[in-house]
Each structure stands twice: as C-alpha cells, then as structure tokens.
Design a protein around this motif. Structure first.
Motif, mmCIF file in Angstrom:
data_model
loop_
_atom_site.group_PDB
_atom_site.id
_atom_site.type_symbol
_atom_site.label_atom_id
_atom_site.label_comp_id
_atom_site.label_asym_id
_atom_site.label_seq_id
_atom_site.Cartn_x
_atom_site.Cartn_y
_atom_site.Cartn_z
ATOM 1 N N PRO A 166 -5.344 11.082 -2.629
ATOM 2 C CA PRO A 166 -6.274 10.334 -1.771
ATOM 3 C C PRO A 166 -6.179 10.674 -0.288
ATOM 4 O O PRO A 166 -7.200 10.963 0.347
ATOM 5 C CB PRO A 166 -5.898 8.878 -2.046
ATOM 6 C CG PRO A 166 -5.393 8.889 -3.450
ATOM 7 C CD PRO A 166 -4.650 10.194 -3.593
ATOM 8 N N TYR A 167 -4.972 10.677 0.293
ATOM 9 C CA TYR A 167 -4.870 10.907 1.733
ATOM 10 C C TYR A 167 -5.327 12.319 2.103
ATOM 11 O O TYR A 167 -5.998 12.529 3.117
ATOM 12 C CB TYR A 167 -3.442 10.650 2.224
ATOM 13 C CG TYR A 167 -2.466 11.769 1.950
ATOM 14 C CD1 TYR A 167 -2.224 12.757 2.892
ATOM 15 C CD2 TYR A 167 -1.777 11.845 0.739
ATOM 16 C CE1 TYR A 167 -1.332 13.794 2.643
ATOM 17 C CE2 TYR A 167 -0.884 12.863 0.484
ATOM 18 C CZ TYR A 167 -0.670 13.825 1.434
ATOM 19 O OH TYR A 167 0.210 14.844 1.193
ATOM 20 N N THR A 190 -1.357 5.658 1.624
ATOM 21 C CA THR A 190 -2.517 6.483 1.982
ATOM 22 C C THR A 190 -2.947 6.200 3.414
ATOM 23 O O THR A 190 -3.237 7.120 4.192
ATOM 24 C CB THR A 190 -3.675 6.201 1.006
ATOM 25 O OG1 THR A 190 -3.299 6.612 -0.305
ATOM 26 C CG2 THR A 190 -4.929 6.950 1.435
#
Length: 281
Positions: A86-87, A120
């Motif tokens: 995600p990040y 994240t």
C-alpha cells in the motif's frame, strides 16, 4: 494545469471521514479526485479480478452516499485499483499523477505511538512527493483555525508557504517554542532576565520579518498571530493541541523542530485535529 487530489481508500468505516474530506476539498478547489485502493498482490488472479469489480462498486456507492450526506456536487473523479504494498503504491501513484495532495485516514491505534512508525500512513509521510493530509475529524468541520509550528528551517518556511497558498481565508497561528540556555539556573537574576527578554524579542522580530517576506509573495493573506512559548518543542506543541486544538495542524515532515519523527508519531497516535504534513521542497 488542473489539480489532482489522491485519496487512498482502505474501505473501512474509519476511513469515511477522510473520504468525505477528500470529496469536499475536490469540490471546493475544482480539482480532480483520484481514488485508489491497493489490493493484496498474492491473491489468485481470478480472485483479484472479481475483487477489483467489487471494490470499485463499493467505492462508487460510498462516494454517492457521502455526496448526499454532505449535499455536495459530484467532483471529477477517477477510481482505480492496483496490487502491491500500500505505501509504495500510494507514493508511486502520487508521482505518476503529479498529485497536489495525498489524503489518508488517521492512524487507528490511538494512544500507541510505538505502533505508528511502520504503518502505511507513517511510511507515506516520510516519502510523499507532495503534502499529505491525515484526516480524523468530520468534513463538516471547516478549517477556520490553523496552527503552524515555525522555526528557521527550510521545511518550516515551505510549510508556511503551502498553508498560506492553500488556505488564504483561514486564521493562522504561528507557534514557535524557544528554550534559551540558563533559564533554570539564572531565571531569577535581573541581568539575565533582561538579556533573555531581549533574545525573545529578537526571535519575534526575526520570525515576523520572515513571515512578512512570505506574505509578500502572495496576493491573499489570511489573519496571522505569532505566539512564542518557552519549552521543549514537542511538549509545547502537545500542550497547545490539548488545551486549544485547531481545526488543522500544518507541520513540516522534516526540520529543526527537534525529535521530528517522535513528534510525528505522537501526533498520529493522538490526533487532536486533522494534520497536513509538508516536505521541504
């Protein structure tokens, strides 16, 4: 060139406030709202295909519900999914889309700063190419009062510039924490007290001069107040947030505020308000 706001949705109920704020900001600024959701890359391909359709449908439904709840017109928007970390995907998409701002929901582990560093949100904050907005409050709360901690760093100047440019009608409080050596040992000495007062006044004059220079670069200038408080920067900031929380805190992601990563982790674990973090460039 039109603006692009990037909102990363995790489909959770806690993410709803950030989604609503993203829609409101897009409508008010006339920007395009790009909404993304990052899928687990290790799912089977057929599952990913079916999941993509379900995620997009869920996001569209939520977007419609939020527009009705907040009586907002429909912004120009684009909904997409991708697979990956995600990040990393959020940062990559922000670069590719030349996003003006990334909007994320607040960290869920409130009161636990030791759990923030690997999230994240924290990872995006460290590497984002544009300001990042962490939202924890309802979008009905207007950003009238904005707190901007300031020092003499490049990041602090850029954060103030971004805040002045983005929120020309808000009331800004510029907070500077000062800690002059010898206060504990010599605070009661008259000569020292007079020297200290001169130093504090010099600090104020310096900050006012820098602020006026930045304001001169802009057409619209909001109402400003400069506050100098004695103490450790982290404790001064946290005390101010507890006693007099603003609508929005604008903070540099790096600078000379002192223990910057610790400050960020404390803020994310105790979200007294929405937070905008800015890079030095």
């Amino acid at each position: 060139m039109s603006q692009t706001l990037l909102f990363a949705s995790d489909l959770s109920a806690e993410n709803r406030a950030a989604f609503a704020r993203a829609v409101r900001l897009a409508v008010e600024s006339g920007a395009r709202l790009d909404i993304i959701h990052v899928l687990d890359p290790y799912l089977p391909r057929r599952v990913l295909h079916d999941l993509e359709e379900a995620v997009v449908a869920d996001i569209r439904t939520t977007l419609t519900d939020l527009r009705e709840d907040y009586a907002l017109p429909e912004p120009q928007s684009l909904i997409q999914t991708m697979a990956g970390a995600p990040y990393a995907e959020i940062i990559r998409e922000a670069h590719e889309r030349q996003a003006d701002m990334i909007i994320l929901g607040a960290h869920r582990k409130r009161g636990q700063p030791d759990l923030v560093a690997g999230t994240t949100l924290a990872r995006v904050l460290r590497s984002a190419p544009c300001p990042v907005l962490s939202v924890s409050h309802l979008a009905t709360q207007a950003w009238h009062d904005i707190l901007v901690p300031v020092d003499f760093s490049l990041t602090s100047r850029q954060t103030l510039r971004e805040t002045l440019r983005r929120f020309p009608e808000a009331r800004l409080t510029l907070l500077h924490a000062w800690d002059i050596p010898g206060e504990r040992e010599l605070g009661s000495n008259g000569d020292y007290a007079r020297w200290r007062d001169r130093e504090v006044e010099r600090l104020r004059t310096h900050l006012e001069r820098e602020t006026e220079q930045l304001m001169g670069e802009l057409d619209d200038v909001p109402e400003l107040e400069l506050v100098l408080e004695q103490g450790d920067p982290l404790e001064v900031l946290m005390t101010r947030l507890r006693r007099q929380p603003p609508d929005l805190l604008a903070l540099g992601s790096r600078g000379q505020l002192g223990r910057q990563s610790q400050i960020t982790e404390r803020l994310l674990s105790e979200p007294h308000c929405d937070i905008m973090l800015c890079r030095a460039w």
